[in-house]
Write a protein that holds these residues in place. Sequence first.
Motif, PDB file in Angstrom:
ATOM      1  N   LEU A   1      93.055  46.590 140.227  1.00 31.23           N
ATOM      2  CA  LEU A   1      93.072  45.860 141.492  1.00 31.23           C
ATOM      3  C   LEU A   1      94.206  46.365 142.371  1.00 31.23           C
ATOM      4  O   LEU A   1      95.319  46.586 141.897  1.00 31.23           O
ATOM      5  CB  LEU A   1      93.281  44.370 141.228  1.00 31.23           C
ATOM      6  N   ASP A   2      93.941  46.501 143.648  1.00 33.39           N
ATOM      7  CA  ASP A   2      94.968  46.847 144.622  1.00 33.39           C
ATOM      8  C   ASP A   2      95.504  45.539 145.187  1.00 33.39           C
ATOM      9  O   ASP A   2      94.782  44.793 145.835  1.00 33.39           O
ATOM     10  CB  ASP A   2      94.379  47.705 145.734  1.00 33.39           C
ATOM     11  N   THR A   3      96.781  45.252 144.931  1.00 36.84           N
ATOM     12  CA  THR A   3      97.377  44.003 145.413  1.00 36.84           C
ATOM     13  C   THR A   3      98.264  44.231 146.625  1.00 36.84           C
ATOM     14  O   THR A   3      98.977  43.335 147.048  1.00 36.84           O
ATOM     15  CB  THR A   3      98.191  43.325 144.300  1.00 36.84           C
ATOM     16  N   GLY A   4      98.253  45.444 147.166  1.00 37.18           N
ATOM     17  CA  GLY A   4      99.056  45.739 148.344  1.00 37.18           C
ATOM     18  C   GLY A   4     100.352  46.466 148.045  1.00 37.18           C
ATOM     19  O   GLY A   4     101.064  46.861 148.959  1.00 37.18           O
ATOM     20  N   SER A   5     100.672  46.648 146.789  1.00 38.35           N
ATOM     21  CA  SER A   5     101.887  47.388 146.437  1.00 38.35           C
ATOM     22  C   SER A   5     101.719  48.838 146.881  1.00 38.35           C
ATOM     23  O   SER A   5     100.673  49.445 146.664  1.00 38.35           O
ATOM     24  CB  SER A   5     102.116  47.340 144.926  1.00 38.35           C
ATOM     25  N   PRO A   6     102.756  49.434 147.502  1.00 35.57           N
ATOM     26  CA  PRO A   6     102.616  50.812 147.975  1.00 35.57           C
ATOM     27  C   PRO A   6     102.596  51.845 146.847  1.00 35.57           C
ATOM     28  O   PRO A   6     102.148  52.970 147.047  1.00 35.57           O
ATOM     29  CB  PRO A   6     103.840  51.008 148.864  1.00 35.57           C
ATOM     30  N   THR A   7     103.054  51.464 145.659  1.00 33.34           N
ATOM     31  CA  THR A   7     103.165  52.449 144.578  1.00 33.34           C
ATOM     32  C   THR A   7     102.317  52.154 143.354  1.00 33.34           C
ATOM     33  O   THR A   7     102.228  52.997 142.461  1.00 33.34           O
ATOM     34  CB  THR A   7     104.636  52.556 144.112  1.00 33.34           C
ATOM     35  N   SER A   8     101.706  50.963 143.263  1.00 29.41           N
ATOM     36  CA  SER A   8     101.021  50.572 142.023  1.00 29.41           C
ATOM     37  C   SER A   8      99.702  49.871 142.286  1.00 29.41           C
ATOM     38  O   SER A   8      99.510  49.231 143.313  1.00 29.41           O
ATOM     39  CB  SER A   8     101.902  49.614 141.218  1.00 29.41           C
ATOM     40  N   VAL A   9      98.815  49.995 141.333  1.00 25.02           N
ATOM     41  CA  VAL A   9      97.641  49.138 141.228  1.00 25.02           C
ATOM     42  C   VAL A   9      97.742  48.460 139.864  1.00 25.02           C
ATOM     43  O   VAL A   9      98.443  48.941 138.973  1.00 25.02           O
ATOM     44  CB  VAL A   9      96.309  49.923 141.365  1.00 25.02           C
TER      45      VAL A   9
END
Length: 109
Positions: free
Chosen positions: A52-60
Amino acid sequence: MFTAQQEDCGGRGPCTWKGDWVSDDGKQNRKNVRLAGDDVRVDNVGERVDALDTGSPTSVYADRHIGNTLWVVVWVLGAVALLVFCGRVIWRLLREHLLLRANRNPGSR
């Protein structure tokens, strides 16, 4: 969906995987992101993991929804089985107690 590209063991802590992420509809994608989350299991380059993409610029984040749901089902079924077992034990004890009481005092019915 996250596709593992490179294992990163940067010297501190456990190793993590970096790779590319694509949304389920294919409209969004992120390159060179880290797969985060508890108990993430990736063994090989190219392996795909629901994420899931939670909006973190470096992680899913690894989507463990299916695994969590399975554990909830297992716990609920276990609890129901325990309640049924306890209910049967209580019913038998109560029935024995009532039968013994009735046999001692046959005229009290």
